[in-house]
Design an enzyme around this catalytic site. Structure first.
Site, PDB file in Angstrom:
ATOM      1  N   LYS A 232       5.529  -1.699   7.850  1.00 35.57           N
ATOM      2  CA  LYS A 232       6.609  -1.070   7.093  1.00 35.57           C
ATOM      3  C   LYS A 232       7.861  -1.937   7.219  1.00 35.57           C
ATOM      4  O   LYS A 232       8.405  -2.115   8.308  1.00 35.57           O
ATOM      5  CB  LYS A 232       6.880   0.335   7.625  1.00 35.57           C
ATOM      6  CG  LYS A 232       8.004   1.068   6.878  1.00 35.57           C
ATOM      7  CD  LYS A 232       8.337   2.400   7.530  1.00 35.57           C
ATOM      8  CE  LYS A 232       7.287   3.451   7.274  1.00 35.57           C
ATOM      9  NZ  LYS A 232       7.728   4.802   7.721  1.00 35.57           N
TER      10      LYS A 232
ATOM     11  N   GLY B 269       8.629   3.546  -0.446  1.00 37.04           N
ATOM     12  CA  GLY B 269       9.481   4.694  -0.166  1.00 37.04           C
ATOM     13  C   GLY B 269      10.928   4.286  -0.132  1.00 37.04           C
ATOM     14  O   GLY B 269      11.280   3.133  -0.420  1.00 37.04           O
ATOM     15  N   GLY B 270      11.796   5.239   0.241  1.00 34.10           N
ATOM     16  CA  GLY B 270      13.208   4.944   0.314  1.00 34.10           C
ATOM     17  C   GLY B 270      13.533   3.886   1.350  1.00 34.10           C
ATOM     18  O   GLY B 270      14.546   3.200   1.270  1.00 34.10           O
ATOM     19  N   PHE B 271      12.678   3.730   2.337  1.00 31.32           N
ATOM     20  CA  PHE B 271      12.869   2.733   3.385  1.00 31.32           C
ATOM     21  C   PHE B 271      12.532   1.327   2.912  1.00 31.32           C
ATOM     22  O   PHE B 271      13.015   0.346   3.441  1.00 31.32           O
ATOM     23  CB  PHE B 271      11.958   3.068   4.575  1.00 31.32           C
ATOM     24  CG  PHE B 271      10.536   3.310   4.158  1.00 31.32           C
ATOM     25  CD1 PHE B 271       9.681   2.262   3.910  1.00 31.32           C
ATOM     26  CD2 PHE B 271      10.064   4.603   3.992  1.00 31.32           C
ATOM     27  CE1 PHE B 271       8.374   2.495   3.506  1.00 31.32           C
ATOM     28  CE2 PHE B 271       8.760   4.833   3.582  1.00 31.32           C
ATOM     29  CZ  PHE B 271       7.913   3.784   3.341  1.00 31.32           C
ATOM     30  N   GLY B 272      11.636   1.184   1.952  1.00 28.98           N
ATOM     31  CA  GLY B 272      11.138  -0.122   1.529  1.00 28.98           C
ATOM     32  C   GLY B 272       9.649  -0.038   1.268  1.00 28.98           C
ATOM     33  O   GLY B 272       9.117   1.012   0.918  1.00 28.98           O
ATOM     34  N   ASN B 273       8.959  -1.156   1.452  1.00 30.05           N
ATOM     35  CA  ASN B 273       7.532  -1.235   1.153  1.00 30.05           C
ATOM     36  C   ASN B 273       6.690  -1.192   2.425  1.00 30.05           C
ATOM     37  O   ASN B 273       7.141  -1.577   3.511  1.00 30.05           O
ATOM     38  CB  ASN B 273       7.211  -2.534   0.392  1.00 30.05           C
ATOM     39  CG  ASN B 273       7.873  -2.569  -0.974  1.00 30.05           C
ATOM     40  OD1 ASN B 273       8.114  -1.530  -1.579  1.00 30.05           O
ATOM     41  ND2 ASN B 273       8.172  -3.765  -1.455  1.00 30.05           N
ATOM     42  N   VAL B 274       5.445  -0.750   2.260  1.00 29.89           N
ATOM     43  CA  VAL B 274       4.454  -0.813   3.337  1.00 29.89           C
ATOM     44  C   VAL B 274       3.353  -1.771   2.890  1.00 29.89           C
ATOM     45  O   VAL B 274       2.820  -1.638   1.789  1.00 29.89           O
ATOM     46  CB  VAL B 274       3.853   0.573   3.642  1.00 29.89           C
ATOM     47  CG1 VAL B 274       2.837   0.467   4.778  1.00 29.89           C
ATOM     48  CG2 VAL B 274       4.943   1.559   4.010  1.00 29.89           C
TER      49      VAL B 274
ATOM     50  N   ASP C   1       8.747  17.090   6.445  1.00 29.90           N
ATOM     51  CA  ASP C   1       8.247  16.503   5.203  1.00 29.90           C
ATOM     52  C   ASP C   1       6.723  16.557   5.174  1.00 29.90           C
ATOM     53  O   ASP C   1       6.039  15.554   4.938  1.00 29.90           O
ATOM     54  CB  ASP C   1       8.733  15.067   5.067  1.00 29.90           C
ATOM     55  CG  ASP C   1       8.674  14.581   3.614  1.00 29.90           C
ATOM     56  OD1 ASP C   1       8.679  13.354   3.403  1.00 29.90           O
ATOM     57  OD2 ASP C   1       8.603  15.428   2.693  1.00 29.90           O
TER      58      ASP C   1
ATOM     59  N   ILE D 197       0.828  -1.218   0.000  1.00 36.64           N
ATOM     60  CA  ILE D 197       0.000   0.000   0.000  1.00 36.64           C
ATOM     61  C   ILE D 197       0.856   1.259   0.000  1.00 36.64           C
ATOM     62  O   ILE D 197       0.320   2.364   0.020  1.00 36.64           O
ATOM     63  CB  ILE D 197      -0.945   0.025   1.215  1.00 36.64           C
ATOM     64  CG1 ILE D 197      -0.173  -0.108   2.528  1.00 36.64           C
ATOM     65  CG2 ILE D 197      -1.986  -1.074   1.104  1.00 36.64           C
ATOM     66  CD1 ILE D 197      -1.026   0.020   3.770  1.00 36.64           C
TER      67      ILE D 197
END
Length: 863
Positions: free
Chosen positions: A550, A532-537, A646, A529
């Site tokens: 997350k 981002g730069g961190f990975g997927n949610v 942000d 859903i």
């Protein structure tokens, strides 16, 4: 000082049969009787629903020690004689003494059992777990023993209850013991050349949820684990702002005393009270936590007759310095007339325990009980006192007030398991000089190791192996690096037990990787859903509840840094308008955070880019107000403040009821505090929302968030992206495009077409003014988020007044319009949004936007 338990009588309701309604009344009176009957039933229903639910203990042993008969006390308890209780008492040299004229509150004090040697009462329990232990002492007069000089110890298998104890007058001791087995012993041990005695004792089951597994440490800020391994002694139980509550009126047999004796400056507090039947316990607060009478009374700030109502109400409680303490604070908003208008701070021994406390964001209603738990380390006990203070939060709008309904202070056992003295139940003593030397040596070693470690980090920082992220698990950076003395809630009654999904004490529940895989269907691609730069949610389901998961990408430097920042921030934050952290997983080098699921997704999806039903103007105003409240809390909830950095419509999420919550704290920074006016840092943010002053000077302030929020307001009004390179140069940048049209007095020409005809011009004008002020070139010219919030609430009032056909002028906006606005006010439903209309009248617009601005941003570390 504790009183006796009360056995509640069942409520009997007589049923009225239909036949009984016919014969006594003629048909002509039925019309008037039926409404009366319904009113009567309603009164019964309200009374029953408001009544506290009694707790029925599995174990309930009440012993009248030394008595030769059973004794029934006025509160309904029956104490049996320890002569009849075969198997309870094992002792040599035991004696019965009595005094029919003893000056005690009950006949249980007319007799006592005296021991000259060790004696043990043994109880066979139905179950282990939390149990009350109450000991009653009165040194009655006898011809043989002088009981006021008796000196003795009392132990259980779990804790030392009393050491070298003497009772000179009536004394009651109450303990809460987490019993490990079904065989429970209470041992009396006379000191040399002395005796021990006891008049009465009680052992009864306490609710298992009365104390959870984890609490919140006051300082250093963090989670305190293992509360169910501790033993507690009740030191104070205070009904703040109210009268004495005896055990007859408490389902757990507790006594609550008034707070006057402990209130430092009495003229600073004003007592408030309401009828007990208005107090409604929420599902997650059992009624046995505190009686309705506690929550129906409170102390609030007295009127200081000054312009700035800024002071703290203070209560002082004397304690022993060498023990940690467990402090439970009870709250129930019985003073506010509407939700979200009461914000206040709570301090314990000078440390921030709760900052910017908004009961409405937790309970969702007025007159709804809540409690907060804080563990106070012995190192914070100065001058042998626990000092509790409440005072108003520094908010720009709303009444300056603070409340407290009840206080409980429990002593916790020390390192050898003692609640009194230096000897534990196993006879081991606290080490003295050797212990101090060991602590000093360990402390020196830890400090030396820390310096060496930091030095090694500096040396190796630029030469980390490529697989560093994979080899350093989530646990290595889980703890906050610099939470310091910042604002943080104590452990809330919501989600305080690990058996629940919503265990949010500290970092919340620790999930296994298998649980995460199961809840996300092994990270099924269709469940993504967000990215981002961190990975997927991923969307997931835990215990029947939808959550957002997350999952960090260990290959992403940005992702790891943002994860570290996010968990540091979330460990300090809790607010209705901030997305809540539920828990985490750090198995298999994973970096996974679990959040509450926001079913209606990002605000942006409801404005443009998705085929979704458009939001009404009232909904947009309420969402904007919610986001503003969340940002206002970030900026003012602690002395230092937090800058989100942000702010954008994709980071404003909506729940089932379209309540807005700020999300994604990966770029957040601690504010400059009082020693500086900005934070110097590299420029980060999102194109179209970035504060131009921050970009030029690389100096970050909370006014940078204000600028970004101004862009959000324009997105809400115009339903188009902040940056759209596909448009003409004049239209690319929404902030400059919209402000040019506003300066021409034609902003209504570029608003979302679906709002035309349903938006009140004055409401839109006030809203647009707020956006314009947010977008001022220099931060010093921009308003605070509190001021923005005030203007948005005013805009909502103007809109509601026009919808309801009000003609009177609204000159002073309330501080809480979303809560006070009538829910019956309904705007005309907007039609499905047509394709966005871009005005062609762009002559005379400034060229200072568009591709030139994009080129300016080309070297930016954006997201």
């Amino acid at each position: 000082m504790m009183m006796d338990n009360n056995i509640k009588k069942p409520v009997i309701i007589h049923t009225l049969h239909s036949s009984s309604l016919i014969s006594p009344f003629p048909s002509s009176s039925m019309a008037s009787f039926i409404p009366f009957l319904f009113s009567l039933i309603l009164i019964f229903t309200i009374s029953i629903s408001a009544a506290p639910i009694s707790f029925n203990p599995k174990d309930s042993f009440y012993i009248a020690c030394g008595s030769n008969q059973k004794i029934t006390t006025p509160d309904g308890k029956t104490y049996q004689s320890d002569q009849d209780a075969h198997g309870f008492l094992a002792a040599e040299d035991k004696y019965l003494v009595s005094d029919p004229n003893a000056n005690g509150p009950s006949r249980i004090y007319n007799s006592a059992r005296v021991f000259l040697k060790d004696a043990t009462y043994t109880f066979t329990l139905q179950d282990s777990g939390w149990h009350w232990v109450r000991l009653h002492f009165l040194p009655i007069k006898t011809d043989i023993f002088k009981l006021e000089t008796a000196n003795f110890n009392v132990f259980t298998d779990e804790a030392t209850l009393l050491h070298s104890f003497s009772a000179n007058n009536l004394t009651k001791k109450e303990y809460l013991i987490h019993v490990k087995s079904q065989r429970f012993n209470i041992k009396f041990e006379p000191q040399k050349n002395s005796a021990a005695f006891i008049n009465a004792l009680e052992v009864s089951t306490a609710p298992e949820k009365l104390i959870g597994e984890t609490g919140q440490k006051l300082y250093p800020v963090g989670q305190f684990d293992g509360l169910n391994q501790k033993s507690f002694q009740t030191v104070y139980r205070i009904n703040v702002g109210g009268d004495l509550i005896t055990s007859e009126n408490d389902t757990l047999g507790r006594m609550w005393v008034p707070d006057e004796e402990y209130l430092k400056t009495k003229n600073m507090a004003k007592n408030m009270n309401v009828q007990t039947n208005v107090i409604k316990y929420p599902e997650l607060v059992p009624s046995y936590m505190a009686p309705q009478k506690v929550y129906a009374t409170a102390a609030e700030m007295a009127d200081s007759n000054t312009i700035q109502q800024i002071f703290n109400i203070t209560w002082e409680f004397g304690v022993e310095k060498s023990y940690p303490y467990f402090v439970r604070l009870h709250f129930c908003d019985i003073v506010s007339k509407a939700l979200n208008e009461l914000y206040f701070n709570v301090y314990i021994n000078g440390k921030s325990a709760i900052s910017g406390f908004d009961l409405s964001s937790i309970t969702g209603n007025l007159a709804t009980p809540n409690y907060q738990d804080i563990v106070v380390d012995s190192s914070l006990i100065d001058q042998d006192k626990i000092v509790v203070q409440i005072g108003p939060a520094q908010v720009e709008s709303g009444p300056k007030n603070a409340i407290l309904n009840g206080v409980e202070v429990f002593k916790m056992n020390n390192i050898v398991g003692s609640l009194d003295g230096e000897f534990g139940p196993d006879g081991k003593a606290i080490p003295q000089e050797g212990h101090k030397k060991m602590v000093a040596a360990v402390g020196f070693a830890m400090m030396f190791g820390a310096f060496v470690g930091l030095g090694a980090m500096v040396v190796k920082w630029h030469k980390r192996p490529q697989d560093w992220q994979r080899r350093n698990s989530f646990s290595s950076w889980l703890l906050p690096l610099h939470v310091g003395d910042s604002a943080i809630f104590g452990k809330s009654n919501y989600g305080s037990h690990r058996s629940s999904v919503f265990s949010t004490g500290g970092f919340g529940r620790r999930f296994t990787f298998e649980e995460i895989k199961e809840c996300t269907k092994n990270f099924e691609a269709s469940g993504i859903i967000g990215v981002g730069g961190f990975g997927n949610v991923y969307i997931g389901t835990l215990d029947g509840t939808q959550v957002a998961v997350k999952r960090g990408n260990p290959q992403s430097e940005q992702g790891i840094n943002e994860f570290m920042t996010e968990i540091q921030m979330l460990s300090k934050l809790r607010h209705k308008h901030l997305v809540s952290l539920i828990g985490y997983c750090d198995e298999n080098n994973e970096m996974i955070l679990v959040y509450e699921f926001m079913s209606n997704g990002p605000l942006r999806d409801h404005l443009y880019g998705k085929n979704m039903a458009p939001l009404s103007w009232k909904q947009r105003l309420e969402i904007s107000i919610g986001a503003a409240r969340g940002l206002h809390y970030l900026h003012t909830g602690s002395a230092q403040g937090i800058i989100h950095r942000d702010v954008k419509t994709t980071n404003i999420l909506l729940d089932d009821n379209f309540i807005a919550k700020m999300a994604d704290f990966g770029l957040s920074k601690d504010g400059p505090g009082q020693q500086a006016d900005h934070v110097s840092t590299a420029v980060k943010g999102s194109f179209g929302y970035l504060d131009p002053e921050y970009f030029r000077k690389q100096q970050l302030t909370d006014k940078s968030d204000v600028y970004s929020f101004g862009v959000v307001l324009l997105e809400v009004l115009c339903a188009r992206p902040a940056i759209n390179p596909a448009l003409t140069r004049e239209q690319v940048n929404l902030a400059e495009f919209a402000m040019n049209w506003k300066r021409k007095g034609m902003l209504d020409k570029i608003i979302d077409p679906v709002l035309v005809g349903s938006i009140n011009p004055e409401s839109m004008k006030k809203f647009a003014e707020a956006a314009e002020k947010c977008l001022a070139e220099y931060g010093s010219d921009r308003p605070t988020m509190g001021d923005v919030l005030w203007n948005l609430e005013y805009a909502l009032q103007l809109q509601e007044a026009s919808v309801q056909g009000k003609t009177k002028d609204i000159s002073t906006p309330g501080t809480n319009s979303t809560a006070t606005s009538p829910t019956a006010a309904v705007e005309s439903a907007p039609q499905p949004r047509p394709n966005a209309i871009i005005p062609e009248q762009t002559q005379g617009l400034d060229d200072k936007s568009g591709t030139a601005l994009l080129a300016q941003f080309s070297n930016l570390s954006g997201r």
